[in-house]
Every structure is written in C-alpha cells, then in structure tokens.
Write a protein that holds these residues in place. Structure first.
Motif, PDB file in Angstrom:
ATOM      1  N   UNK A   1       0.839  -1.196   0.000  1.00 27.83           N
ATOM      2  CA  UNK A   1       0.000   0.000   0.000  1.00 27.83           C
ATOM      3  C   UNK A   1       0.872   1.244   0.000  1.00 27.83           C
ATOM      4  N   UNK A   2       0.309   2.326  -0.501  1.00 31.64           N
ATOM      5  CA  UNK A   2       0.926   3.651  -0.425  1.00 31.64           C
ATOM      6  C   UNK A   2      -0.124   4.583   0.141  1.00 31.64           C
ATOM      7  N   UNK A   3       0.285   5.396   1.140  1.00 26.31           N
ATOM      8  CA  UNK A   3      -0.650   6.346   1.740  1.00 26.31           C
ATOM      9  C   UNK A   3      -0.288   7.763   1.320  1.00 26.31           C
ATOM     10  N   UNK A   4      -1.247   8.449   0.693  1.00 29.48           N
ATOM     11  CA  UNK A   4      -1.151   9.887   0.446  1.00 29.48           C
ATOM     12  C   UNK A   4      -1.627  10.573   1.714  1.00 29.48           C
ATOM     13  N   UNK A   5      -0.903  11.596   2.175  1.00 28.40           N
ATOM     14  CA  UNK A   5      -1.306  12.265   3.408  1.00 28.40           C
ATOM     15  C   UNK A   5      -0.852  13.716   3.382  1.00 28.40           C
TER      16      UNK A   5
ATOM     17  N   UNK B   1     -10.133   7.437   1.717  1.00 26.26           N
ATOM     18  CA  UNK B   1     -10.640   6.294   0.971  1.00 26.26           C
ATOM     19  C   UNK B   1      -9.514   5.396   0.492  1.00 26.26           C
ATOM     20  N   UNK B   2      -9.863   4.122   0.328  1.00 22.79           N
ATOM     21  CA  UNK B   2      -8.977   3.181  -0.344  1.00 22.79           C
ATOM     22  C   UNK B   2      -9.287   3.282  -1.833  1.00 22.79           C
ATOM     23  N   UNK B   3      -8.234   3.217  -2.659  1.00 25.06           N
ATOM     24  CA  UNK B   3      -8.407   3.183  -4.105  1.00 25.06           C
ATOM     25  C   UNK B   3      -7.720   1.910  -4.585  1.00 25.06           C
ATOM     26  N   UNK B   4      -8.505   1.002  -5.136  1.00 29.18           N
ATOM     27  CA  UNK B   4      -8.010  -0.303  -5.564  1.00 29.18           C
ATOM     28  C   UNK B   4      -7.934  -0.307  -7.087  1.00 29.18           C
TER      29      UNK B   4
ATOM     30  N   UNK C   1      -4.085   4.492  -0.378  1.00 33.79           N
ATOM     31  CA  UNK C   1      -4.870   5.027   0.718  1.00 33.79           C
ATOM     32  C   UNK C   1      -4.805   6.546   0.588  1.00 33.79           C
ATOM     33  N   UNK C   2      -5.883   7.162   0.136  1.00 28.70           N
ATOM     34  CA  UNK C   2      -5.923   8.604  -0.109  1.00 28.70           C
ATOM     35  C   UNK C   2      -6.411   9.315   1.139  1.00 28.70           C
TER      36      UNK C   2
ATOM     37  N   UNK D   1     -13.671   8.575  11.211  1.00 32.84           N
ATOM     38  CA  UNK D   1     -12.919   8.228  12.431  1.00 32.84           C
ATOM     39  C   UNK D   1     -12.535   6.748  12.512  1.00 32.84           C
ATOM     40  N   UNK D   2     -12.683   6.000  11.429  1.00 26.37           N
ATOM     41  CA  UNK D   2     -12.336   4.573  11.450  1.00 26.37           C
ATOM     42  C   UNK D   2     -10.836   4.382  11.242  1.00 26.37           C
ATOM     43  N   UNK D   3     -10.328   3.289  11.765  1.00 28.92           N
ATOM     44  CA  UNK D   3      -8.932   2.890  11.587  1.00 28.92           C
ATOM     45  C   UNK D   3      -8.696   2.559  10.112  1.00 28.92           C
ATOM     46  N   UNK D   4      -7.520   2.950   9.566  1.00 26.78           N
ATOM     47  CA  UNK D   4      -7.220   2.611   8.167  1.00 26.78           C
ATOM     48  C   UNK D   4      -6.341   1.365   8.037  1.00 26.78           C
ATOM     49  N   UNK D   5      -5.759   0.876   9.134  1.00 29.35           N
ATOM     50  CA  UNK D   5      -4.950  -0.336   9.209  1.00 29.35           C
ATOM     51  C   UNK D   5      -3.647  -0.262   8.416  1.00 29.35           C
ATOM     52  N   UNK D   6      -3.242   0.921   7.982  1.00 27.00           N
ATOM     53  CA  UNK D   6      -2.004   1.097   7.239  1.00 27.00           C
ATOM     54  C   UNK D   6      -0.817   0.909   8.196  1.00 27.00           C
TER      55      UNK D   6
END
Length: 126
Positions: free
Chosen positions: A10-14, A59-62, A87-88, A116-121
């Motif tokens: 995964x890659x997270x944009x933040x 959001x997740x982008x698959x 993971x955007x 407010x949910x966990x993203x699990x990254x």
C-alpha cells in the motif's frame, strides 16, 4: 477473529502539517474487516489527471487495470498498479496529481473509509 500475518502493499497519500501532500509506502493486513461505507467503480480518465487536487474523503483506491504515476507537493512520485492499494488521506491543501503511464484507462474501485475509522495502514518506515 484470527489475526493474519499476510499483507498487501500500500501507499498512503497524506498531508504534512502545512497541508502540502506527501506519501509513505507500507502495507495493509489481509482478511482484516474494515469499517467502510460503500464503494463504486470508475473506469474513465477524468479531468483530474495532471490537475492537482486533494482527495475528496479518506478512501482506499483499488486499481484493477492501468499503471498510474502520482506526484505530491515536493515533486516526488510513486507508481500505483494492480496489487498495490492507494490510501488517499490528503484531504486538505493542494493535494496530488496523477497521470496514466501504462494502459488506455485507469480502472479502479473507490472505497470510502467511515468517519474516524482505523485505516490499518502499517508504514514501512516503522
């Protein structure tokens, strides 16, 4: 539920504290129930390509088809292709841009993360 030791890249944009965008590489555990709201499929090349924009929500982008190069505020880039979850989370500031580098279109699923949910990254930097 049994915890898995399997992961998907995964890659997270933040956002940075100054609201510029950045990214980090990591992974997300498989078989982990996630608190999402809905999902939808997109298979067109929108006007967003090459135009800088923030993510409209966490959001997740698959990616199902296509190879995409993303660019963040400092000019750094990374590639997303099938088998890597995006993971955007850069929802503020100028955001990111992207361009299609392989294939005729980018086919993907958008899966919004509940508030407010966990993203699990899990970052590779840890």
């Amino acid at each position: 539920m049994e915890v898995t030791s399997e992961f998907i890249s995964a890659v997270r944009l933040m956002n940075n504290p100054d609201e510029t965008s950045t990214f980090e590489k990591g992974k997300i555990p498989t078989l982990q129930p996630m608190n999402t709201t809905t999902f939808w499929v997109s298979s067109t090349v929108e006007d967003w390509q090459k135009a800088t924009h923030p993510a409209p929500r966490r959001q997740y982008v698959v990616t199902l088809k296509g190879k995409i190069r993303f660019k963040v505020s400092n000019g750094s880039t990374f590639l997303i292709e099938p088998g890597i979850i995006l993971l955007a989370e850069d929802t503020k500031g100028e955001g990111h841009s992207w361009e299609l580098v392989e294939g005729e279109k980018w086919e993907r699923l958008y899966i919004p993360i509940a508030d407010h949910a966990e993203d699990y990254f899990i970052s590779d930097a840890k």
